[in-house]
Design a protein around this motif. Structure first.
Motif, PDB file in Angstrom:
ATOM      1  N   ASN A   4     -27.687   2.812  -0.882  1.00 56.34           N
ATOM      2  CA  ASN A   4     -28.613   2.884   0.179  1.00 56.34           C
ATOM      3  C   ASN A   4     -29.997   2.131  -0.281  1.00 56.34           C
ATOM      4  O   ASN A   4     -30.445   2.629  -1.281  1.00 56.34           O
ATOM      5  N   PRO A   5     -30.517   1.281   0.807  1.00 58.35           N
ATOM      6  CA  PRO A   5     -31.899   0.524   0.257  1.00 58.35           C
ATOM      7  C   PRO A   5     -32.908   1.753  -0.088  1.00 58.35           C
ATOM      8  O   PRO A   5     -33.856   1.698  -0.922  1.00 58.35           O
ATOM      9  N   ALA A   6     -32.608   2.959   0.693  1.00 47.87           N
ATOM     10  CA  ALA A   6     -33.719   3.852   0.256  1.00 47.87           C
ATOM     11  C   ALA A   6     -33.683   4.496  -1.081  1.00 47.87           C
ATOM     12  O   ALA A   6     -34.664   4.923  -1.741  1.00 47.87           O
ATOM     13  N   HIS A   7     -32.562   4.236  -1.550  1.00 48.82           N
ATOM     14  CA  HIS A   7     -32.359   4.792  -3.035  1.00 48.82           C
ATOM     15  C   HIS A   7     -33.176   4.073  -4.173  1.00 48.82           C
ATOM     16  O   HIS A   7     -33.397   4.374  -5.258  1.00 48.82           O
ATOM     17  N   THR A   8     -33.454   2.629  -3.823  1.00 52.51           N
ATOM     18  CA  THR A   8     -33.905   1.672  -4.801  1.00 52.51           C
ATOM     19  C   THR A   8     -35.403   1.499  -4.207  1.00 52.51           C
ATOM     20  O   THR A   8     -36.223   0.867  -4.960  1.00 52.51           O
ATOM     21  N   ALA A   9     -35.974   2.066  -3.001  1.00 53.93           N
ATOM     22  CA  ALA A   9     -37.261   1.548  -2.713  1.00 53.93           C
ATOM     23  C   ALA A   9     -38.259   2.446  -3.699  1.00 53.93           C
ATOM     24  O   ALA A   9     -38.082   3.198  -4.006  1.00 53.93           O
ATOM     25  N   LEU A  10     -39.462   1.695  -3.837  1.00 53.65           N
ATOM     26  CA  LEU A  10     -40.536   2.058  -4.388  1.00 53.65           C
ATOM     27  C   LEU A  10     -41.753   2.583  -3.733  1.00 53.65           C
ATOM     28  O   LEU A  10     -42.055   1.837  -2.772  1.00 53.65           O
ATOM     29  N   TRP A  11     -42.258   3.807  -3.804  1.00 55.93           N
ATOM     30  CA  TRP A  11     -43.336   4.102  -2.985  1.00 55.93           C
ATOM     31  C   TRP A  11     -44.379   4.465  -4.222  1.00 55.93           C
ATOM     32  O   TRP A  11     -44.466   5.153  -4.956  1.00 55.93           O
ATOM     33  N   SER A  12     -45.722   3.693  -3.803  1.00 55.68           N
ATOM     34  CA  SER A  12     -46.872   4.024  -4.738  1.00 55.68           C
ATOM     35  C   SER A  12     -47.283   5.450  -4.483  1.00 55.68           C
ATOM     36  O   SER A  12     -47.921   5.710  -3.065  1.00 55.68           O
ATOM     37  N   ALA A  13     -47.428   6.149  -5.494  1.00 58.35           N
ATOM     38  CA  ALA A  13     -48.044   7.556  -4.992  1.00 58.35           C
ATOM     39  C   ALA A  13     -49.264   7.568  -4.878  1.00 58.35           C
ATOM     40  O   ALA A  13     -50.122   6.877  -5.682  1.00 58.35           O
ATOM     41  N   PRO A  14     -49.986   8.123  -3.833  1.00 58.55           N
ATOM     42  CA  PRO A  14     -51.412   8.252  -3.789  1.00 58.55           C
ATOM     43  C   PRO A  14     -52.210   8.675  -4.625  1.00 58.55           C
ATOM     44  O   PRO A  14     -51.794   9.811  -5.156  1.00 58.55           O
ATOM     45  N   HIS A  15     -53.277   7.972  -5.358  1.00 60.58           N
ATOM     46  CA  HIS A  15     -54.255   8.656  -6.114  1.00 60.58           C
ATOM     47  C   HIS A  15     -55.327   9.242  -5.470  1.00 60.58           C
ATOM     48  O   HIS A  15     -55.910   8.735  -4.472  1.00 60.58           O
TER      49      HIS A  15
END
Length: 438
Positions: A4-15
């Motif tokens: 599933n594309p969601a499983h490999t998607a990367l999300w930049s955690a807000p600082h």
């Protein structure tokens, strides 16, 4: 296999650029919602669930009960708010197929329900669900007279051959790997011909607040329950056979899902308000008030909700989390940002959760420059200067929120598969960025 594309998607955690100051409306409790669905489905009359959690785990539970013939109608109050589910009990039917996903409550609470169905019920789920222990429920149901095909695995996939009823009576189980084994039998116990008497024979029983939650909710719908706390034998719970009442229940906010937001106040020296925090609850997340205060914050419970304020300092902690193991990932993330070492104890059972949480936390925090050592029953965390990197989640919602906490204080943390938070916390990324004013 195609991922599933969601499983490999990367999300930049807000600082976080400064102290957080926000009010966060946390959705309803998964643990309460799924117990309430089961009890309403087994009741003798329709019931209402108001403000239920709509997440992957609860939608899997609702879908499974519909497969078994239970009516669940969804609606919204006349003012456009106050979502509700109306649960209409019916004769449980088979054949049916239940998808448990990777939801412990679905895979453990529903096989006892399926023994009451008129026909076979097959249970299947995500690959990880095959690795999670289910032997306590399977062995207990067999001892109580149920026929279950699992090819000797003590795990999924399996088929429960429902006979329309189950004799019930006394049963001994080892629930040291999951308190859900006890809750599963208690929830359906009123519908067994002789009720049920569950005797835990193993070592320390984890997550006792969840058993107390089950008992309180059973009593609220009219069940007679005897417990060790009410003068019964140690490690023995008895539920008397009888009809369950339909109730009109408003679901509490999920206090464990409030954890990352309270942690944000702690690590940024800010303030977060969680509306409608209950003054009395059996939810394990209520322990956060005590734990995060010891780690450097302060809290005030008002008529509006819980106001939690960070002091600008984060302290290490030595704490037994055996009753509140689900809080471990978030506490570990905060501890990695503290000014002194921490020891988290009593949580060896976390190796059998959505992932091996102790191994996963050790690996992921250390890959950001941390110093975490796995112990026999927990973690020892020595704070270090952390750096950015990819934080893997192993399809575990609490790993994803732990990574987001770290990202507040550490630049360039990227969360892999943040979408896994939808298991219990819909739109976590939206709530998180909203808290930060983005």
């Amino acid at each position: 296999m195609t991922l599933n594309p969601a499983h490999t998607a990367l999300w930049s955690a807000p600082h976080a650029s400064g102290a957080v100051d926000a009010t966060v409306h946390v959705p309803g409790s998964k643990s309460v919602t799924n117990r309430a669905l089961v009890l309403a489905a087994l009741a003798s009359e329709p019931g209402w669930l108001r403000r239920p959690l709509r997440s992957r785990d609860t939608l899997l539970m609702a879908g499974a009960l519909r497969e078994l013939g239970v009516g669940i109608e969804e609606g919204v109050g006349p003012d456009g708010t106050g979502e509700f589910w109306r649960v209409i009990p019916a004769g449980l039917r088979g054949p049916a197929t239940v998808d448990v996903g990777n939801a412990g409550t679905v895979m453990r609470f529903l096989p006892p329900v399926a023994t009451l169905a008129d026909g076979p019920v097959r249970f299947d789920g995500d690959p990880r669900s095959y690795e999670r222990p289910l032997h306590g429920v399977i062995d207990a149901l067999r001892a109580l007279g149920a026929r279950i095909d699992d090819d000797g695995r003590g795990a999924l996939p399996l088929t429960v051959h429902g006979g329309g009823a189950l004799e019930g009576g006394p049963v001994a189980i080892d629930a040291s790997s999951s308190s859900q084994f006890v809750s599963a039998l208690l929830l359906s116990g009123p519908r067994f011909n002789q009720g049920v008497e569950v005797r835990h024979t193993g070592t320390a029983l984890p997550s006792m607040p969840h058993i107390r939650m089950t008992v309180d909710m059973l009593r609220a719908v009219g069940a007679q329950v005897d417990t060790p706390e009410s003068g019964g034998e140690p490690n023995v719970w008895r539920v008397t056979a009888g009809a369950l009442l339909g109730r009109d229940l408003t679901i509490e906010p999920d206090l464990s899902n409030a954890q990352p937001f309270l942690a944000a106040a702690l690590v940024t020296g800010g303030k977060v308000t969680i509306p409608e925090w209950p003054a009395r609850t059996t939810q394990p997340g209520d322990r956060l008030r005590e734990i995060f205060t010891e780690m450097g914050g302060s809290c005030e419970l008002t008529d509006y909700g819980l106001v939690f304020t960070g002091s600008g300092a984060v302290h290490g902690i030595d704490v037994d989390l055996s009753e509140v193991g689900e809080l471990t990932p978030g506490i570990a993330a905060v501890a990695a940002l503290a000014d002194s070492p921490s020891t988290l104890r009593g949580v060896s059972h976390l190796r059998l959760h959505e992932t091996d949480r102790l191994a996963a936390l050790t690996k992921e925090i250390n890959e950001l420059g941390g110093d975490v050592t796995e112990t026999a029953d927990g973690l020892h965390i020595r704070p270090r200067q952390l750096h950015g990197g990819t934080f893997h989640t192993y399809e575990d919602h609490r790993m994803a929120t732990a990574g987001a906490i770290l990202g507040l204080a550490v630049k360039d943390v990227v969360i892999e598969n943040v979408a896994t938070t939808a298991k219990t916390l819909p739109d976590f990324p939206g709530l998180w960025t909203g808290m930060l004013g983005a």
